[in-house]
Design a protein around this motif. Structure first.
Motif, PDB file in Angstrom:
ATOM      1  N   ILE A  51       3.632  -6.569  -9.390  1.00 44.72           N
ATOM      2  CA  ILE A  51       2.415  -5.811  -9.678  1.00 44.72           C
ATOM      3  C   ILE A  51       2.693  -4.326  -9.497  1.00 44.72           C
ATOM      4  O   ILE A  51       3.638  -3.938  -8.801  1.00 44.72           O
ATOM      5  N   ARG A  52       1.847  -3.538 -10.126  1.00 43.58           N
ATOM      6  CA  ARG A  52       2.012  -2.084 -10.034  1.00 43.58           C
ATOM      7  C   ARG A  52       1.079  -1.523  -8.975  1.00 43.58           C
ATOM      8  O   ARG A  52      -0.078  -1.907  -8.882  1.00 43.58           O
ATOM      9  N   VAL A  53       1.611  -0.593  -8.213  1.00 44.50           N
ATOM     10  CA  VAL A  53       0.801   0.066  -7.200  1.00 44.50           C
ATOM     11  C   VAL A  53      -0.152   1.035  -7.916  1.00 44.50           C
ATOM     12  O   VAL A  53       0.249   1.737  -8.848  1.00 44.50           O
ATOM     13  N   PRO A  54      -1.440   1.029  -7.531  1.00 45.78           N
ATOM     14  CA  PRO A  54      -2.432   1.825  -8.267  1.00 45.78           C
ATOM     15  C   PRO A  54      -2.370   3.336  -8.054  1.00 45.78           C
ATOM     16  O   PRO A  54      -2.983   4.081  -8.815  1.00 45.78           O
ATOM     17  N   ASP A  55      -1.652   3.779  -7.047  1.00 44.65           N
ATOM     18  CA  ASP A  55      -1.557   5.225  -6.809  1.00 44.65           C
ATOM     19  C   ASP A  55      -0.252   5.524  -6.083  1.00 44.65           C
ATOM     20  O   ASP A  55       0.435   4.622  -5.624  1.00 44.65           O
ATOM     21  N   SER A  56       0.073   6.805  -5.981  1.00 38.51           N
ATOM     22  CA  SER A  56       1.305   7.204  -5.294  1.00 38.51           C
ATOM     23  C   SER A  56       1.072   7.251  -3.787  1.00 38.51           C
ATOM     24  O   SER A  56      -0.070   7.354  -3.319  1.00 38.51           O
ATOM     25  N   SER A  57       2.152   7.185  -3.038  1.00 34.00           N
ATOM     26  CA  SER A  57       2.047   7.270  -1.580  1.00 34.00           C
ATOM     27  C   SER A  57       1.386   8.589  -1.181  1.00 34.00           C
ATOM     28  O   SER A  57       0.558   8.633  -0.267  1.00 34.00           O
ATOM     29  N   ASN A  96     -10.283   7.653  10.473  1.00 35.54           N
ATOM     30  CA  ASN A  96      -9.929   6.531   9.593  1.00 35.54           C
ATOM     31  C   ASN A  96      -9.119   6.936   8.356  1.00 35.54           C
ATOM     32  O   ASN A  96      -9.036   6.179   7.391  1.00 35.54           O
ATOM     33  N   SER A  97      -8.534   8.130   8.387  1.00 32.16           N
ATOM     34  CA  SER A  97      -7.725   8.565   7.243  1.00 32.16           C
ATOM     35  C   SER A  97      -6.284   8.083   7.410  1.00 32.16           C
ATOM     36  O   SER A  97      -5.761   7.994   8.520  1.00 32.16           O
ATOM     37  N   ILE A  98      -5.660   7.783   6.283  1.00 34.55           N
ATOM     38  CA  ILE A  98      -4.291   7.286   6.301  1.00 34.55           C
ATOM     39  C   ILE A  98      -3.325   8.425   6.621  1.00 34.55           C
ATOM     40  O   ILE A  98      -3.378   9.491   6.008  1.00 34.55           O
ATOM     41  N   SER A  99      -2.449   8.168   7.602  1.00 36.28           N
ATOM     42  CA  SER A  99      -1.416   9.151   7.936  1.00 36.28           C
ATOM     43  C   SER A  99      -0.043   8.715   7.414  1.00 36.28           C
ATOM     44  O   SER A  99       0.843   9.538   7.226  1.00 36.28           O
ATOM     45  N   LYS A 100       0.106   7.398   7.153  1.00 35.14           N
ATOM     46  CA  LYS A 100       1.381   6.893   6.643  1.00 35.14           C
ATOM     47  C   LYS A 100       1.131   5.576   5.922  1.00 35.14           C
ATOM     48  O   LYS A 100       0.311   4.771   6.356  1.00 35.14           O
ATOM     49  N   ILE A 101       1.865   5.352   4.825  1.00 35.22           N
ATOM     50  CA  ILE A 101       1.803   4.085   4.104  1.00 35.22           C
ATOM     51  C   ILE A 101       3.185   3.754   3.583  1.00 35.22           C
ATOM     52  O   ILE A 101       3.908   4.636   3.099  1.00 35.22           O
ATOM     53  N   THR A 102       3.566   2.485   3.740  1.00 36.57           N
ATOM     54  CA  THR A 102       4.822   2.008   3.176  1.00 36.57           C
ATOM     55  C   THR A 102       4.562   0.686   2.463  1.00 36.57           C
ATOM     56  O   THR A 102       3.675  -0.079   2.854  1.00 36.57           O
ATOM     57  N   ILE A 103       5.311   0.449   1.408  1.00 36.28           N
ATOM     58  CA  ILE A 103       5.271  -0.832   0.712  1.00 36.28           C
ATOM     59  C   ILE A 103       6.711  -1.311   0.610  1.00 36.28           C
ATOM     60  O   ILE A 103       7.569  -0.597   0.089  1.00 36.28           O
ATOM     61  N   ALA A 104       6.950  -2.506   1.148  1.00 40.61           N
ATOM     62  CA  ALA A 104       8.301  -3.079   1.177  1.00 40.61           C
ATOM     63  C   ALA A 104       9.292  -2.105   1.823  1.00 40.61           C
ATOM     64  O   ALA A 104      10.440  -1.996   1.387  1.00 40.61           O
ATOM     65  N   GLY A 105       8.828  -1.365   2.822  1.00 39.31           N
ATOM     66  CA  GLY A 105       9.682  -0.421   3.528  1.00 39.31           C
ATOM     67  C   GLY A 105       9.877   0.911   2.829  1.00 39.31           C
ATOM     68  O   GLY A 105      10.527   1.800   3.360  1.00 39.31           O
ATOM     69  N   VAL A 106       9.293   1.067   1.654  1.00 37.87           N
ATOM     70  CA  VAL A 106       9.434   2.304   0.881  1.00 37.87           C
ATOM     71  C   VAL A 106       8.264   3.218   1.243  1.00 37.87           C
ATOM     72  O   VAL A 106       7.105   2.841   1.090  1.00 37.87           O
ATOM     73  N   GLN A 108       7.928   6.522   0.033  1.00 31.57           N
ATOM     74  CA  GLN A 108       7.602   7.440  -1.060  1.00 31.57           C
ATOM     75  C   GLN A 108       7.713   6.677  -2.368  1.00 31.57           C
ATOM     76  O   GLN A 108       8.802   6.247  -2.747  1.00 31.57           O
ATOM     77  N   PHE A 109       6.581   6.506  -3.029  1.00 35.41           N
ATOM     78  CA  PHE A 109       6.558   5.789  -4.302  1.00 35.41           C
ATOM     79  C   PHE A 109       5.548   6.454  -5.220  1.00 35.41           C
ATOM     80  O   PHE A 109       4.631   7.142  -4.771  1.00 35.41           O
ATOM     81  N   GLU A 110       5.750   6.272  -6.489  1.00 35.35           N
ATOM     82  CA  GLU A 110       4.875   6.857  -7.503  1.00 35.35           C
ATOM     83  C   GLU A 110       3.852   5.834  -7.969  1.00 35.35           C
ATOM     84  O   GLU A 110       4.064   4.627  -7.840  1.00 35.35           O
ATOM     85  N   ARG A 111       2.790   6.325  -8.535  1.00 34.39           N
ATOM     86  CA  ARG A 111       1.803   5.444  -9.147  1.00 34.39           C
ATOM     87  C   ARG A 111       2.502   4.606 -10.222  1.00 34.39           C
ATOM     88  O   ARG A 111       3.305   5.124 -10.993  1.00 34.39           O
ATOM     89  N   GLY A 112       2.214   3.316 -10.247  1.00 36.76           N
ATOM     90  CA  GLY A 112       2.799   2.446 -11.246  1.00 36.76           C
ATOM     91  C   GLY A 112       4.128   1.825 -10.844  1.00 36.76           C
ATOM     92  O   GLY A 112       4.694   1.058 -11.604  1.00 36.76           O
ATOM     93  N   THR A 113       4.629   2.138  -9.634  1.00 32.11           N
ATOM     94  CA  THR A 113       5.859   1.510  -9.161  1.00 32.11           C
ATOM     95  C   THR A 113       5.612   0.013  -8.993  1.00 32.11           C
ATOM     96  O   THR A 113       4.554  -0.403  -8.540  1.00 32.11           O
ATOM     97  N   TRP A 114       6.599  -0.788  -9.363  1.00 35.15           N
ATOM     98  CA  TRP A 114       6.470  -2.246  -9.322  1.00 35.15           C
ATOM     99  C   TRP A 114       6.923  -2.790  -7.970  1.00 35.15           C
ATOM    100  O   TRP A 114       7.957  -2.398  -7.446  1.00 35.15           O
ATOM    101  N   PHE A 115       6.120  -3.729  -7.437  1.00 37.86           N
ATOM    102  CA  PHE A 115       6.441  -4.425  -6.196  1.00 37.86           C
ATOM    103  C   PHE A 115       6.037  -5.887  -6.329  1.00 37.86           C
ATOM    104  O   PHE A 115       5.184  -6.233  -7.146  1.00 37.86           O
ATOM    105  N   LYS A 116       6.614  -6.713  -5.484  1.00 36.81           N
ATOM    106  CA  LYS A 116       6.199  -8.111  -5.389  1.00 36.81           C
ATOM    107  C   LYS A 116       4.824  -8.151  -4.705  1.00 36.81           C
ATOM    108  O   LYS A 116       4.565  -7.348  -3.803  1.00 36.81           O
ATOM    109  N   PRO A 117       3.937  -9.062  -5.110  1.00 39.10           N
ATOM    110  CA  PRO A 117       2.606  -9.140  -4.486  1.00 39.10           C
ATOM    111  C   PRO A 117       2.659  -9.390  -2.983  1.00 39.10           C
ATOM    112  O   PRO A 117       1.779  -8.936  -2.254  1.00 39.10           O
ATOM    113  N   ASP A 118       3.709 -10.091  -2.512  1.00 37.69           N
ATOM    114  CA  ASP A 118       3.798 -10.384  -1.083  1.00 37.69           C
ATOM    115  C   ASP A 118       4.625  -9.345  -0.311  1.00 37.69           C
ATOM    116  O   ASP A 118       4.981  -9.568   0.843  1.00 37.69           O
TER     117      ASP A 118
END
Length: 129
Positions: A51-57, A96-106, A108-118
């Protein structure tokens, strides 16, 4: 960066050299190659079960974590971990604002980057002391 429809190569009988003003017989094989971006369906086919991430980090940082969790769940992410970070109240810090986000350990990612749903999504948000 190529533009849609931009010619990238012209060949005449498998040769790429032409002379300006030279005439060629109509039975010569001329191939014009141009740039045509893939459609959304073609791109998705290249990323089965992803799936594609809806926004950038960068765009997620500073947003309300609860809204982002819903957005990521709606996109199809299933493994979202929330971490609270206690901070002092400040001018530029929102509760309640986000200070850090990672997906699959990444981180820095751009909007539309592909990741596994899990893929593990880890969100750290600010909570006032």
């Amino acid at each position: 960066m190529l533009k849609e429809g931009q010619v990238t190569k012209i060949t005449k009988d498998n040769e790429e050299e032409f002379n300006i003003g030279e005439w060629y017989s109509s039975d010569r094989k001329i191939i014009i190659t141009y740039y045509q971006p893939l459609s959304d369906d073609e791109i998705a086919a290249l990323h089965p079960n992803e799936i594609r991430v809806p926004d950038s980090s960068k765009k997620f940082i500073g947003r309300n974590f609860e809204e982002v969790v819903v957005e990521l769940q709606d996109a199809g992410f299933t493994e979202i971990i929330i971490d609270e970070q206690k901070v002092k109240k400040g001018i530029f810090t929102k509760e309640n604002s986000i200070s850090k986000i990672t997906i699959a350990g990444v981180n820095q990612f751009e909007r539309g980057t592909w990741f596994k749903p899990d893929s593990i999504v880890r969100i750290t948000y600010n909570s006032f002391i």
